[in-house]
Write an enzyme that holds these catalytic residues in place. Sequence first.
Site, mmCIF file in Angstrom:
data_model
loop_
_atom_site.group_PDB
_atom_site.id
_atom_site.type_symbol
_atom_site.label_atom_id
_atom_site.label_comp_id
_atom_site.label_asym_id
_atom_site.label_seq_id
_atom_site.Cartn_x
_atom_site.Cartn_y
_atom_site.Cartn_z
ATOM 1 N N ARG A 61 36.572 35.864 50.238
ATOM 2 C CA ARG A 61 36.965 35.323 51.556
ATOM 3 C C ARG A 61 38.147 36.083 52.139
ATOM 4 O O ARG A 61 38.297 36.172 53.362
ATOM 5 C CB ARG A 61 37.257 33.822 51.452
ATOM 6 C CG ARG A 61 36.001 32.994 51.186
ATOM 7 C CD ARG A 61 36.316 31.508 51.179
ATOM 8 N NE ARG A 61 37.168 31.133 50.074
ATOM 9 C CZ ARG A 61 36.727 30.713 48.888
ATOM 10 N NH1 ARG A 61 35.439 30.596 48.656
ATOM 11 N NH2 ARG A 61 37.581 30.394 47.930
ATOM 12 N N GLU A 98 42.835 29.193 33.868
ATOM 13 C CA GLU A 98 43.055 27.984 33.058
ATOM 14 C C GLU A 98 42.397 28.160 31.682
ATOM 15 O O GLU A 98 42.978 27.848 30.653
ATOM 16 C CB GLU A 98 42.465 26.777 33.791
ATOM 17 C CG GLU A 98 43.027 25.469 33.299
ATOM 18 C CD GLU A 98 42.462 24.292 34.069
ATOM 19 O OE1 GLU A 98 42.614 23.174 33.574
ATOM 20 O OE2 GLU A 98 41.855 24.503 35.140
HETATM 21 P P1 AMP Z 1 45.066 31.054 42.700
HETATM 22 O O1 AMP Z 1 44.927 32.354 41.949
HETATM 23 O O2 AMP Z 1 45.244 29.870 41.811
HETATM 24 O O3 AMP Z 1 46.169 31.142 43.758
HETATM 25 O O4 AMP Z 1 43.685 30.803 43.433
HETATM 26 C C1 AMP Z 1 43.429 31.444 44.606
HETATM 27 C C2 AMP Z 1 41.964 31.708 44.838
HETATM 28 O O5 AMP Z 1 41.114 30.607 44.453
HETATM 29 C C3 AMP Z 1 41.770 31.930 46.308
HETATM 30 O O6 AMP Z 1 41.024 33.119 46.470
HETATM 31 C C4 AMP Z 1 41.048 30.704 46.811
HETATM 32 O O7 AMP Z 1 40.006 31.111 47.644
HETATM 33 C C5 AMP Z 1 40.543 29.956 45.575
HETATM 34 N N1 AMP Z 1 40.979 28.537 45.505
HETATM 35 C C6 AMP Z 1 41.819 27.988 44.605
HETATM 36 N N2 AMP Z 1 41.979 26.669 44.799
HETATM 37 C C7 AMP Z 1 41.225 26.353 45.870
HETATM 38 C C8 AMP Z 1 40.987 25.118 46.609
HETATM 39 N N3 AMP Z 1 41.556 23.934 46.266
HETATM 40 N N4 AMP Z 1 40.166 25.168 47.687
HETATM 41 C C9 AMP Z 1 39.594 26.351 48.044
HETATM 42 N N5 AMP Z 1 39.771 27.528 47.404
HETATM 43 C C10 AMP Z 1 40.587 27.533 46.328
#
Ligand code: AMP
Length: 178
Positions: A61, A98
């Site tokens: 995205r 995780e």
């Molecule tokens: P992070 O590495 O934990 O910051 O996760 C970021 C990636 O996971 C991004 O590319 C988001 O598109 C996706 N993501 C994580 N949590 C969500 C959520 N609650 N809703 C939508 N996309 C999420």
Amino acid sequence: MTANDDLKALIRTIPDFPKPGIQFRDITTLLLDPKGFATAIDRMAAATRGEVDLIAGIEARGFLFAAALAVPLNAGVLLIRKDGKLPGATIAEDYALEYGHDRIVMHEDALVPGARVLLVDDLIATGGTARAAVRLIRKAGGVVEQAQFLVDLPDLGGTEALRAEGLAVDSLLAFPGH
Ligand code: AMP
């Protein structure tokens, strides 16, 4: 009504996806709205600090926002991809999930050392992906001092962690919880 509530109204929340307890912030509904998507890109472009040479988008995205922003900002698009998708020689960075770990890659010759890079994704949660992208860009010699997201989940600490790496971080919207 606060700034960007118009855009927040275009984001759909899907509970318990992809697993119980996660509130998935679905931006596909904003993408479907021509005025909403254009407004989001205008506001992200306006929040950019100084000139940049490249907009780095994180698969998948993030590509949409990086490509749309690159046009008004007169910058190129740098693809940060999952492993195994890029045809040329790549450099990689691993990051913890995780359960287990994941890997992102970029073409090793995608940027000229010293290039100013703006990192972009649709959403920042824990910041694990974005931090790995920053390490990867820096390993290639890029200068990444700012990151932008459409959505921040501040309770998960990603923005704070990126700021601790020395980046200026901007998001248009925030949702509490995760
Ligand atoms: P992070 O590495 O934990 O910051 O996760 C970021 C990636 O996971 C991004 O590319 C988001 O598109 C996706 N993501 C994580 N949590 C969500 C959520 N609650 N809703 C939508 N996309 C999420």
